[in-house]
Design a protein around this motif. Structure first.
Motif, PDB file in Angstrom:
ATOM      1  N   UNK A  76       0.846  -1.200   0.000  1.00 59.39           N
ATOM      2  CA  UNK A  76       0.000   0.000   0.000  1.00 59.39           C
ATOM      3  C   UNK A  76       0.879   1.247   0.000  1.00 59.39           C
ATOM      4  N   UNK A  77       0.445   2.333  -0.642  1.00 58.83           N
ATOM      5  CA  UNK A  77       1.246   3.575  -0.675  1.00 58.83           C
ATOM      6  C   UNK A  77       1.485   4.105   0.741  1.00 58.83           C
ATOM      7  N   UNK A  78       2.706   4.583   1.003  1.00 61.61           N
ATOM      8  CA  UNK A  78       3.054   5.096   2.325  1.00 61.61           C
ATOM      9  C   UNK A  78       2.174   6.284   2.710  1.00 61.61           C
ATOM     10  N   UNK A  79       1.786   7.106   1.706  1.00 57.39           N
ATOM     11  CA  UNK A  79       0.921   8.255   2.019  1.00 57.39           C
ATOM     12  C   UNK A  79      -0.402   7.772   2.608  1.00 57.39           C
ATOM     13  N   UNK A  80      -0.922   6.663   2.061  1.00 60.38           N
ATOM     14  CA  UNK A  80      -2.179   6.104   2.566  1.00 60.38           C
ATOM     15  C   UNK A  80      -1.989   5.532   3.971  1.00 60.38           C
ATOM     16  N   UNK A  81      -0.853   4.830   4.169  1.00 59.76           N
ATOM     17  CA  UNK A  81      -0.546   4.249   5.482  1.00 59.76           C
ATOM     18  C   UNK A  81      -0.456   5.349   6.535  1.00 59.76           C
ATOM     19  N   UNK A  82       0.232   6.436   6.210  1.00 59.37           N
ATOM     20  CA  UNK A  82       0.362   7.541   7.171  1.00 59.37           C
ATOM     21  C   UNK A  82      -0.993   8.155   7.490  1.00 59.37           C
ATOM     22  N   UNK A  83      -1.822   8.312   6.461  1.00 54.91           N
ATOM     23  CA  UNK A  83      -3.129   8.922   6.664  1.00 54.91           C
ATOM     24  C   UNK A  83      -3.996   8.044   7.579  1.00 54.91           C
ATOM     25  N   UNK A  84      -3.924   6.737   7.342  1.00 55.79           N
ATOM     26  CA  UNK A  84      -4.813   5.831   8.087  1.00 55.79           C
ATOM     27  C   UNK A  84      -4.251   5.419   9.445  1.00 55.79           C
ATOM     28  N   UNK A  85      -2.955   5.190   9.523  1.00 55.63           N
ATOM     29  CA  UNK A  85      -2.366   4.646  10.757  1.00 55.63           C
ATOM     30  C   UNK A  85      -1.404   5.614  11.452  1.00 55.63           C
ATOM     31  N   UNK A  86      -1.271   6.817  10.936  1.00 57.74           N
ATOM     32  CA  UNK A  86      -0.274   7.742  11.476  1.00 57.74           C
ATOM     33  C   UNK A  86      -0.440   8.024  12.958  1.00 57.74           C
ATOM     34  N   UNK A  87      -1.696   8.284  13.388  1.00 55.22           N
ATOM     35  CA  UNK A  87      -1.924   8.603  14.807  1.00 55.22           C
ATOM     36  C   UNK A  87      -1.560   7.431  15.702  1.00 55.22           C
ATOM     37  N   UNK A  88      -1.978   6.222  15.293  1.00 50.00           N
ATOM     38  CA  UNK A  88      -1.666   5.038  16.092  1.00 50.00           C
ATOM     39  C   UNK A  88      -0.160   4.791  16.138  1.00 50.00           C
ATOM     40  N   UNK A  89       0.508   4.981  14.991  1.00 54.23           N
ATOM     41  CA  UNK A  89       1.960   4.766  14.942  1.00 54.23           C
ATOM     42  C   UNK A  89       2.676   5.754  15.845  1.00 54.23           C
ATOM     43  N   UNK A  90       2.203   7.012  15.862  1.00 58.25           N
ATOM     44  CA  UNK A  90       2.863   8.025  16.704  1.00 58.25           C
ATOM     45  C   UNK A  90       2.642   7.723  18.188  1.00 58.25           C
ATOM     46  N   UNK A  91       1.438   7.276  18.530  1.00 59.29           N
ATOM     47  CA  UNK A  91       1.175   6.939  19.936  1.00 59.29           C
ATOM     48  C   UNK A  91       2.093   5.809  20.400  1.00 59.29           C
ATOM     49  N   UNK A  92       2.222   4.789  19.553  1.00 60.03           N
ATOM     50  CA  UNK A  92       3.084   3.667  19.938  1.00 60.03           C
ATOM     51  C   UNK A  92       4.546   4.084  19.968  1.00 60.03           C
ATOM     52  N   UNK A  93       4.935   4.948  19.058  1.00 56.19           N
ATOM     53  CA  UNK A  93       6.313   5.439  19.044  1.00 56.19           C
ATOM     54  C   UNK A  93       6.609   6.229  20.313  1.00 56.19           C
ATOM     55  N   UNK A  94       5.683   7.117  20.701  1.00 58.22           N
ATOM     56  CA  UNK A  94       5.877   7.909  21.919  1.00 58.22           C
ATOM     57  C   UNK A  94       5.939   7.003  23.149  1.00 58.22           C
ATOM     58  N   UNK A  95       5.064   5.979  23.162  1.00 55.78           N
ATOM     59  CA  UNK A  95       5.077   5.040  24.291  1.00 55.78           C
ATOM     60  C   UNK A  95       6.423   4.324  24.380  1.00 55.78           C
ATOM     61  N   UNK A  96       6.947   3.874  23.224  1.00 60.18           N
ATOM     62  CA  UNK A  96       8.236   3.188  23.201  1.00 60.18           C
ATOM     63  C   UNK A  96       9.365   4.112  23.642  1.00 60.18           C
ATOM     64  N   UNK A  97       9.335   5.353  23.138  1.00 57.38           N
ATOM     65  CA  UNK A  97      10.395   6.317  23.472  1.00 57.38           C
ATOM     66  C   UNK A  97      10.368   6.633  24.962  1.00 57.38           C
ATOM     67  N   UNK A  98       9.175   6.874  25.501  1.00 53.79           N
ATOM     68  CA  UNK A  98       9.056   7.197  26.934  1.00 53.79           C
ATOM     69  C   UNK A  98       9.548   6.032  27.780  1.00 53.79           C
ATOM     70  N   UNK A  99       9.133   4.823  27.415  1.00 54.71           N
ATOM     71  CA  UNK A  99       9.537   3.642  28.190  1.00 54.71           C
ATOM     72  C   UNK A  99      11.058   3.457  28.154  1.00 54.71           C
ATOM     73  N   UNK A 100      11.637   3.556  26.969  1.00 50.75           N
ATOM     74  CA  UNK A 100      13.089   3.374  26.835  1.00 50.75           C
ATOM     75  C   UNK A 100      13.860   4.483  27.536  1.00 50.75           C
ATOM     76  N   UNK A 101      13.426   5.732  27.327  1.00 49.92           N
ATOM     77  CA  UNK A 101      14.132   6.862  27.929  1.00 49.92           C
ATOM     78  C   UNK A 101      14.050   6.818  29.447  1.00 49.92           C
ATOM     79  N   UNK A 102      12.872   6.434  29.968  1.00 46.29           N
ATOM     80  CA  UNK A 102      12.706   6.351  31.417  1.00 46.29           C
ATOM     81  C   UNK A 102      13.607   5.269  31.995  1.00 46.29           C
ATOM     82  N   UNK A 103      13.645   4.119  31.345  1.00 51.91           N
ATOM     83  CA  UNK A 103      14.499   3.027  31.820  1.00 51.91           C
ATOM     84  C   UNK A 103      15.963   3.460  31.853  1.00 51.91           C
ATOM     85  N   UNK A 104      16.406   4.112  30.768  1.00 52.32           N
ATOM     86  CA  UNK A 104      17.798   4.540  30.699  1.00 52.32           C
ATOM     87  C   UNK A 104      18.104   5.616  31.729  1.00 52.32           C
ATOM     88  N   UNK A 105      17.162   6.539  31.955  1.00 45.42           N
ATOM     89  CA  UNK A 105      17.379   7.613  32.931  1.00 45.42           C
ATOM     90  C   UNK A 105      17.484   7.052  34.343  1.00 45.42           C
TER      91      UNK A 105
END
Length: 459
Positions: A76-105
């Motif tokens: 599927x075109x990446x533009x379509x993927x971003x439009x449809x799943x972008x919010x979910x992908x960003x939420x999961x990315x933020x969750x992963x970043x927060x979890x990793x950064x907190x563990x390292x800190x």
């Protein structure tokens, strides 16, 4: 000797992961605020490009796995993927970043949270650094533990033949059966009654007590109540003209007149078992001999005596330890211990809502919990500072003592010796060892009292 490429790959991966973690720690910003002796707040800032890298990983995962009608998986075109799943992908990315950064800190700052950190994002704007705070509790720092005590009182209690006889009487009473009789009640009979009070001319029928079992001569009611029911028969109603004692617990009623209206529903006569061989065997004494029963009772009373004497001694020692070493106690530990106390008191209602208890009850739970937690922390630290470890042989002796009260001691020994249960026994033994260490040089004065006084039994 060389390594094959298959053997080298795990080592290379470990090296890369370690490098990434070190790099991660250098590129993010971490500050630690000491809110109190037991509270820490981390403020963490993660560069925008690291957040975008995490987002790219997540959106690519969605692109690879998305099942979209009209497209083969991953096509599927990446533009379509971003439009449809972008919010979910960003939420999961933020969750992963927060979890990793907190563990390292937490690792970098050598912190040891004792509860789940409470994360609060501060800046979560796209293409901007991610900034968030994480608040949590840690154990209080305990330096030199202070303790001094001039003297301590140790109770001296002899188990007498009268104490043993009292237990025998209670056992006989426990196995007594009650038979309804059609005659006037005498002392030692049991009545089943309904009653209500009349105080200052007001009938308190709303608080009428129903089907109350009362043994005449037990002295559990106001003076004169039981004496006034001698001679009643089933179906009788009697009005008792009494007075509250001068030392009654409710001051506004102390010494004042009160009437009780009593309906007698049943008169019951005791069928007391004989203290014979069969009865003694039914109590678990295989020989059926009275002397063996008394020996077993004496042994049980002496074990209970030793336990209570030790507890009274501990109360004095550990009260001083707490008073001389005030601690800030983490609220999360207090909450957990308060729940444990609640579950001890209400074992059938472990999951009911705390709002079902009054403010006074909840305060009592929390006060007791705070003392227990503080004492546990002090005992653990004192043991650590004095290089004390739980004596293995004393632990085994304690396990055998507990097991001896059960019908199948070896099963109980095996259960208490398991990895799940033994630490609890070790903690009990450690308490004893810490108490003994604290008592070094403390003057001990013996105070003789009876077993009944030790148990708080009033004759």
């Amino acid at each position: 000797m060389g390594y094959s490429s298959a053997e080298q790959v795990p080592l290379i991966i470990l090296a890369i992961e370690r490098f990434i973690l070190i790099l991660w720690g250098h590129i993010m910003q971490v500050s630690v605020e000491k809110v109190s002796n037991v509270e820490r707040r981390l403020t963490i800032v993660v560069p925008a490009d690291k957040v975008e890298e995490a987002y790219t990983i997540q959106i690519n995962r969605f692109a690879k796995n998305a099942n979209i009608k009209g497209f083969r998986p991953g096509k599927a075109p990446m533009s379509y993927i971003r439009q449809r799943f972008g919010d979910d992908a960003r939420k999961e990315a933020l969750s992963d970043v927060i979890q990793s950064a907190l563990y390292e800190a937490i690792t970098e700052k050598n912190l040891k949270p004792i509860n789940t950190p409470r994360v609060e994002p501060k800046v979560m704007t796209p293409n901007q650094p991610l900034e968030f705070t994480a608040s949590f509790e840690v154990l209080p720092e305990i330096e030199n533990i202070r303790f001094s005590m001039d003297g301590v009182e140790k109770l001296k209690v002899d188990v007498t033949p009268e104490d043993v006889s009292h237990v025998v009487e209670q056992l006989i009473k426990q196995y007594t059966k009650w038979k309804a009789v059609d005659r006037a009640a005498v002392l030692k009979d049991r009545l089943v009654i309904d009653y209500y009070a009349i105080f200052e001319g007001k009938e308190d029928t709303e608080n009428k007590i129903q089907n109350f079992p009362l043994e005449l001569g037990s002295h559990v009611m106001l003076p004169g109540f039981e004496d006034g029911l001698v001679g009643v028969k089933a179906g009788d109603e009697r009005r008792l003209n009494l007075s509250f004692p001068a030392d009654f617990g409710v001051p506004e009623r102390a010494g004042k007149a009160v009437d009780f209206v009593v309906q007698v529903k049943k008169v019951l006569e005791a069928e007391t078992p004989a203290l014979d061989e069969q009865f003694i065997k039914n109590l678990g004494i295989k020989s059926g001999k009275d002397e063996d029963l008394q020996s077993q009772i004496r042994q049980s009373l002496e074990q209970e005596r030793d336990r209570l004497v030790k507890e009274k001694l501990k109360e004095q020692i550990f009260r001083q330890l707490l008073e001389q070493n005030p601690l800030d106690v983490p609220s999360s530990m207090i909450a957990r211990e308060a729940k444990n106390i609640h579950d001890e008191i209400y074992p059938q209602h472990q999951h009911h809502d705390h709002h079902q208890h009054s403010d006074d009850e909840m305060t009592a739970f929390n006060d007791i919990a705070k003392k227990r937690v503080a004492l546990g922390l002090l005992i653990a630290e004192y043991a650590k500072q004095n290089k004390l470890t739980a004596d293995s042989e004393r632990v085994n002796i304690r396990i055998r003592e507990i097991a001896s009260a059960y019908e199948s001691p070896q099963e109980v020994i095996d259960w208490l010796s398991s990895n799940e249960r033994r630490p609890g026994i070790e903690a009990q033994v450690m308490e004893d060892q810490v108490m003994e260490k604290l008592m070094d040089g403390v003057t001990v004065t013996e105070k003789p009292i009876s077993y009944a006084e030790l148990k708080g039994i009033r004759s």
